[in-house]
Motif scaffolding. Sequence first.
Motif, PDB file in Angstrom:
ATOM      1  N   THR A   1      -1.896  17.959 -16.856  1.00 12.83           N
ATOM      2  CA  THR A   1      -2.705  19.090 -16.406  1.00 12.83           C
ATOM      3  C   THR A   1      -1.883  19.962 -15.460  1.00 12.83           C
ATOM      4  OG1 THR A   1      -3.544  17.676 -14.647  1.00 12.83           O
ATOM      5  CG2 THR A   1      -4.937  17.922 -16.611  1.00 12.83           C
ATOM      6  N   ARG A   2      -2.437  21.117 -15.156  1.00 12.87           N
ATOM      7  CA  ARG A   2      -1.768  22.019 -14.223  1.00 12.87           C
ATOM      8  C   ARG A   2      -2.476  22.009 -12.871  1.00 12.87           C
ATOM      9  NH1 ARG A   2      -1.687  28.186 -15.552  1.00 12.87           N
ATOM     10  NH2 ARG A   2      -3.604  28.089 -14.340  1.00 12.87           N
ATOM     11  N   HIS A   3      -1.696  21.763 -11.849  1.00 13.12           N
ATOM     12  CA  HIS A   3      -2.188  21.779 -10.469  1.00 13.12           C
ATOM     13  C   HIS A   3      -1.979  23.184  -9.922  1.00 13.12           C
ATOM     14  CE1 HIS A   3      -2.652  19.888  -6.382  1.00 13.12           C
ATOM     15  NE2 HIS A   3      -1.939  20.942  -6.036  1.00 13.12           N
ATOM     16  N   ASP A   4      -3.052  23.785  -9.423  1.00 12.92           N
ATOM     17  CA  ASP A   4      -2.969  25.148  -8.886  1.00 12.92           C
ATOM     18  C   ASP A   4      -3.278  25.137  -7.400  1.00 12.92           C
ATOM     19  OD1 ASP A   4      -2.500  26.536 -11.371  1.00 12.92           O
ATOM     20  OD2 ASP A   4      -4.585  26.142 -11.898  1.00 12.92           O
ATOM     21  N   CYS A   5      -2.281  25.448  -6.600  1.00  9.52           N
ATOM     22  CA  CYS A   5      -2.481  25.508  -5.149  1.00  9.52           C
ATOM     23  C   CYS A   5      -2.908  26.912  -4.753  1.00  9.52           C
ATOM     24  CB  CYS A   5      -1.197  25.124  -4.412  1.00  9.52           C
ATOM     25  SG  CYS A   5      -1.306  25.360  -2.627  1.00  9.52           S
ATOM     26  N   VAL A   6      -3.792  26.991  -3.796  1.00 18.28           N
ATOM     27  CA  VAL A   6      -4.305  28.269  -3.310  1.00 18.28           C
ATOM     28  C   VAL A   6      -3.186  29.121  -2.703  1.00 18.28           C
ATOM     29  CG1 VAL A   6      -4.898  27.457  -0.974  1.00 18.28           C
ATOM     30  CG2 VAL A   6      -6.282  29.238  -2.033  1.00 18.28           C
ATOM     31  N   GLU A   7      -2.087  28.469  -2.331  1.00 26.80           N
ATOM     32  CA  GLU A   7      -0.966  29.212  -1.754  1.00 26.80           C
ATOM     33  C   GLU A   7      -0.154  29.956  -2.805  1.00 26.80           C
ATOM     34  OE1 GLU A   7       1.146  26.274   0.487  1.00 26.80           O
ATOM     35  OE2 GLU A   7      -0.493  26.020   1.905  1.00 26.80           O
ATOM     36  N   GLY A   8      -0.476  29.741  -4.081  1.00 25.61           N
ATOM     37  CA  GLY A   8       0.145  30.562  -5.110  1.00 25.61           C
ATOM     38  C   GLY A   8       1.211  29.887  -5.934  1.00 25.61           C
ATOM     39  N   TRP A   9       1.245  28.558  -5.947  1.00 29.15           N
ATOM     40  CA  TRP A   9       2.174  27.882  -6.851  1.00 29.15           C
ATOM     41  C   TRP A   9       1.392  26.921  -7.738  1.00 29.15           C
ATOM     42  CZ3 TRP A   9       2.369  22.548  -6.548  1.00 29.15           C
ATOM     43  CH2 TRP A   9       1.853  21.970  -5.379  1.00 29.15           C
ATOM     44  N   SER A  10       1.978  26.608  -8.881  1.00 26.83           N
ATOM     45  CA  SER A  10       1.365  25.682  -9.832  1.00 26.83           C
ATOM     46  C   SER A  10       2.422  24.712 -10.328  1.00 26.83           C
ATOM     47  CB  SER A  10       0.812  26.436 -11.050  1.00 26.83           C
ATOM     48  OG  SER A  10      -0.180  27.347 -10.653  1.00 26.83           O
ATOM     49  N   ALA A  11       1.991  23.546 -10.795  1.00 26.07           N
ATOM     50  CA  ALA A  11       2.913  22.605 -11.413  1.00 26.07           C
ATOM     51  C   ALA A  11       2.153  21.797 -12.460  1.00 26.07           C
ATOM     52  CB  ALA A  11       3.530  21.677 -10.370  1.00 26.07           C
ATOM     53  N   ILE A  12       2.827  21.542 -13.576  1.00 28.62           N
ATOM     54  CA  ILE A  12       2.228  20.749 -14.650  1.00 28.62           C
ATOM     55  C   ILE A  12       2.822  19.352 -14.593  1.00 28.62           C
ATOM     56  CG2 ILE A  12       2.028  20.490 -17.156  1.00 28.62           C
ATOM     57  CD1 ILE A  12       2.115  23.567 -17.338  1.00 28.62           C
ATOM     58  N   GLY A  13       1.942  18.359 -14.526  1.00 31.98           N
ATOM     59  CA  GLY A  13       2.410  16.974 -14.457  1.00 31.98           C
ATOM     60  C   GLY A  13       1.463  16.044 -15.182  1.00 31.98           C
ATOM     61  N   GLN A  14       1.956  14.855 -15.445  1.00 31.28           N
ATOM     62  CA  GLN A  14       1.118  13.852 -16.104  1.00 31.28           C
ATOM     63  C   GLN A  14       0.579  12.880 -15.064  1.00 31.28           C
ATOM     64  OE1 GLN A  14       2.920  11.067 -18.949  1.00 31.28           O
ATOM     65  NE2 GLN A  14       1.019  11.160 -20.117  1.00 31.28           N
ATOM     66  N   TRP A  15      -0.726  12.776 -15.024  1.00 30.51           N
ATOM     67  CA  TRP A  15      -1.404  11.905 -14.056  1.00 30.51           C
ATOM     68  C   TRP A  15      -1.932  10.661 -14.758  1.00 30.51           C
ATOM     69  CZ3 TRP A  15      -0.644  13.046  -9.155  1.00 30.51           C
ATOM     70  CH2 TRP A  15      -0.283  14.369  -8.837  1.00 30.51           C
ATOM     71  N   HIS A  16      -1.762   9.534 -14.100  1.00 34.76           N
ATOM     72  CA  HIS A  16      -2.262   8.258 -14.609  1.00 34.76           C
ATOM     73  C   HIS A  16      -3.230   7.720 -13.562  1.00 34.76           C
ATOM     74  CE1 HIS A  16       1.424   8.268 -17.167  1.00 34.76           C
ATOM     75  NE2 HIS A  16       1.929   8.848 -16.091  1.00 34.76           N
ATOM     76  N   GLY A  17      -4.369   7.233 -14.018  1.00 39.31           N
ATOM     77  CA  GLY A  17      -5.314   6.738 -13.025  1.00 39.31           C
ATOM     78  C   GLY A  17      -6.528   6.086 -13.651  1.00 39.31           C
ATOM     79  N   THR A  18      -7.466   5.772 -12.779  1.00 39.89           N
ATOM     80  CA  THR A  18      -8.719   5.149 -13.185  1.00 39.89           C
ATOM     81  C   THR A  18      -9.815   6.201 -13.115  1.00 39.89           C
ATOM     82  OG1 THR A  18      -7.971   3.083 -12.210  1.00 39.89           O
ATOM     83  CG2 THR A  18     -10.336   3.288 -12.629  1.00 39.89           C
ATOM     84  N   PRO A  19     -10.523   6.425 -14.225  1.00 42.25           N
ATOM     85  CA  PRO A  19     -11.605   7.421 -14.164  1.00 42.25           C
ATOM     86  C   PRO A  19     -12.566   7.082 -13.022  1.00 42.25           C
ATOM     87  CG  PRO A  19     -11.205   6.759 -16.439  1.00 42.25           C
ATOM     88  CD  PRO A  19     -10.385   5.845 -15.576  1.00 42.25           C
ATOM     89  N   LEU A  20     -12.916   8.088 -12.258  1.00 40.57           N
ATOM     90  CA  LEU A  20     -13.779   7.835 -11.096  1.00 40.57           C
ATOM     91  C   LEU A  20     -15.128   7.258 -11.519  1.00 40.57           C
ATOM     92  CD1 LEU A  20     -14.258   8.003  -8.062  1.00 40.57           C
ATOM     93  CD2 LEU A  20     -14.902  10.409  -8.362  1.00 40.57           C
ATOM     94  N   HIS A  21     -15.640   7.681 -12.693  1.00 39.28           N
ATOM     95  CA  HIS A  21     -16.973   7.197 -13.092  1.00 39.28           C
ATOM     96  C   HIS A  21     -16.989   5.684 -13.284  1.00 39.28           C
ATOM     97  CE1 HIS A  21     -15.966   6.760 -17.427  1.00 39.28           C
ATOM     98  NE2 HIS A  21     -15.259   7.861 -17.267  1.00 39.28           N
ATOM     99  N   ILE A  22     -15.859   5.119 -13.619  1.00 38.69           N
ATOM    100  CA  ILE A  22     -15.808   3.661 -13.792  1.00 38.69           C
ATOM    101  C   ILE A  22     -15.987   2.957 -12.441  1.00 38.69           C
ATOM    102  CG2 ILE A  22     -14.228   1.751 -14.380  1.00 38.69           C
ATOM    103  CD1 ILE A  22     -13.293   3.498 -16.712  1.00 38.69           C
ATOM    104  N   ILE A  23     -15.327   3.491 -11.427  1.00 35.70           N
ATOM    105  CA  ILE A  23     -15.465   2.918 -10.082  1.00 35.70           C
ATOM    106  C   ILE A  23     -16.890   3.113  -9.569  1.00 35.70           C
ATOM    107  CG2 ILE A  23     -14.664   3.173  -7.690  1.00 35.70           C
ATOM    108  CD1 ILE A  23     -11.892   3.939  -8.877  1.00 35.70           C
ATOM    109  N   LEU A  24     -17.443   4.298  -9.833  1.00 36.85           N
ATOM    110  CA  LEU A  24     -18.801   4.573  -9.344  1.00 36.85           C
ATOM    111  C   LEU A  24     -19.835   3.706 -10.051  1.00 36.85           C
ATOM    112  CD1 LEU A  24     -18.620   8.459  -9.033  1.00 36.85           C
ATOM    113  CD2 LEU A  24     -18.347   6.732  -7.230  1.00 36.85           C
ATOM    114  N   ASP A  25     -19.633   3.483 -11.343  1.00 34.41           N
ATOM    115  CA  ASP A  25     -20.572   2.617 -12.056  1.00 34.41           C
ATOM    116  C   ASP A  25     -20.491   1.189 -11.539  1.00 34.41           C
ATOM    117  OD1 ASP A  25     -21.658   4.645 -13.545  1.00 34.41           O
ATOM    118  OD2 ASP A  25     -20.368   4.329 -15.285  1.00 34.41           O
ATOM    119  N   ALA A  26     -19.296   0.749 -11.179  1.00 36.18           N
ATOM    120  CA  ALA A  26     -19.140  -0.602 -10.631  1.00 36.18           C
ATOM    121  C   ALA A  26     -19.864  -0.715  -9.290  1.00 36.18           C
ATOM    122  CB  ALA A  26     -17.654  -0.925 -10.473  1.00 36.18           C
ATOM    123  N   ALA A  27     -19.815   0.348  -8.496  1.00 39.39           N
ATOM    124  CA  ALA A  27     -20.452   0.308  -7.177  1.00 39.39           C
ATOM    125  C   ALA A  27     -21.959   0.547  -7.271  1.00 39.39           C
ATOM    126  CB  ALA A  27     -19.817   1.347  -6.251  1.00 39.39           C
ATOM    127  N   GLY A  28     -22.383   1.254  -8.300  1.00 42.45           N
ATOM    128  CA  GLY A  28     -23.808   1.524  -8.480  1.00 42.45           C
ATOM    129  C   GLY A  28     -24.337   2.556  -7.492  1.00 42.45           C
TER     130      GLY A  28
END
Length: 249
Positions: A120-147
């Motif tokens: 995805t592309r990260h857009d900073c309010v200061e006027g720069w952007s960068a495209i990178g690949q992010w790896h992670g745990t979907p937040l909904h999975i953590i939230l469903d575990a916590a209820g």
Amino acid sequence: MSLITRRTVLVGAGAGLLSGCDKLTDNTTFRKTLFSANKVNEAIQRAVMNRNALAPTYTPEQMSPIFRANGTTRPAGEAYAAHVASNFADWRLVVDGLVARPMSLSLAAIGTMPARAQITRHDCVEGWSAIGQWHGTPLHIILDAAGLRTNAKYLVFHCADTRGGRRYYESIDLIDAFHPQTMIAWGLNGRRLDVAHGAPLRLRVERQLGYKHAKYVERIEAVADLSGVYQGGGGYWEDVAGYEWYAGI
Ligand SMILES: Nc1nc2c(c(=O)[nH]1)N[C@H]1C(S)=C(S)[C@@H](COP(=O)(O)O)O[C@H]1N2
Ligand SMILES: [Mo]
């Protein structure tokens, strides 16, 4: 419809000023221009945009050769230094507040959960952007575990760093929390997240501007309203500089 985005208005209003200079946010005129455009656009956006739509994704060839780091690039203090020294073996992600099952998750526990990757592309309010690949745990999975409890409306991300004596934090609503691309990221470009980019855990909330993507996250708190949280603005920059709480792109 997808042409009417915050970015379209933002670029129209501020293109000449978006030169990538760090100091642009110190310039009040710049920020006023930017945020008045944002305000108009927020209304348009709320009216016509599907907030569940996916952020654009990119190919590996489109990835930025260098992904800039911004804001805090290394939290001060002995506690964080000790975590770095032990490779974050004792880091915990606390999930509490309005949840049925408060949790304290180790990185190993998070590592056993389903993962996703997205470029995805990260857009900073200061006027720069960068495209990178992010790896992670979907937040909904953590939230469903916590209820999440039925009265929970926002999630607050508490960070390990302070800036000028104030803790960095951010918050999002449940639409963004359950958005399929919203994740607690632990990797960037095929490697474990480095310190500069928020090790060991940071938020990715791909439909919003860079300052919403809290780095060094150590606690996710579910709350019913934001008024009693820190200064009540819903985020560090919202409190300190009046940035928009909803920074959709
Ligand atoms: N904890 C914390 N999170 C933060 C910041 C920060 O200073 N502290 N800066 C924000 C800003 S303004 C941006 S643009 C991104 C930068 O992320 P990066 O360093 O991975 O490029 O982090 C955001 N999250
Ligand atoms: Mo930013």
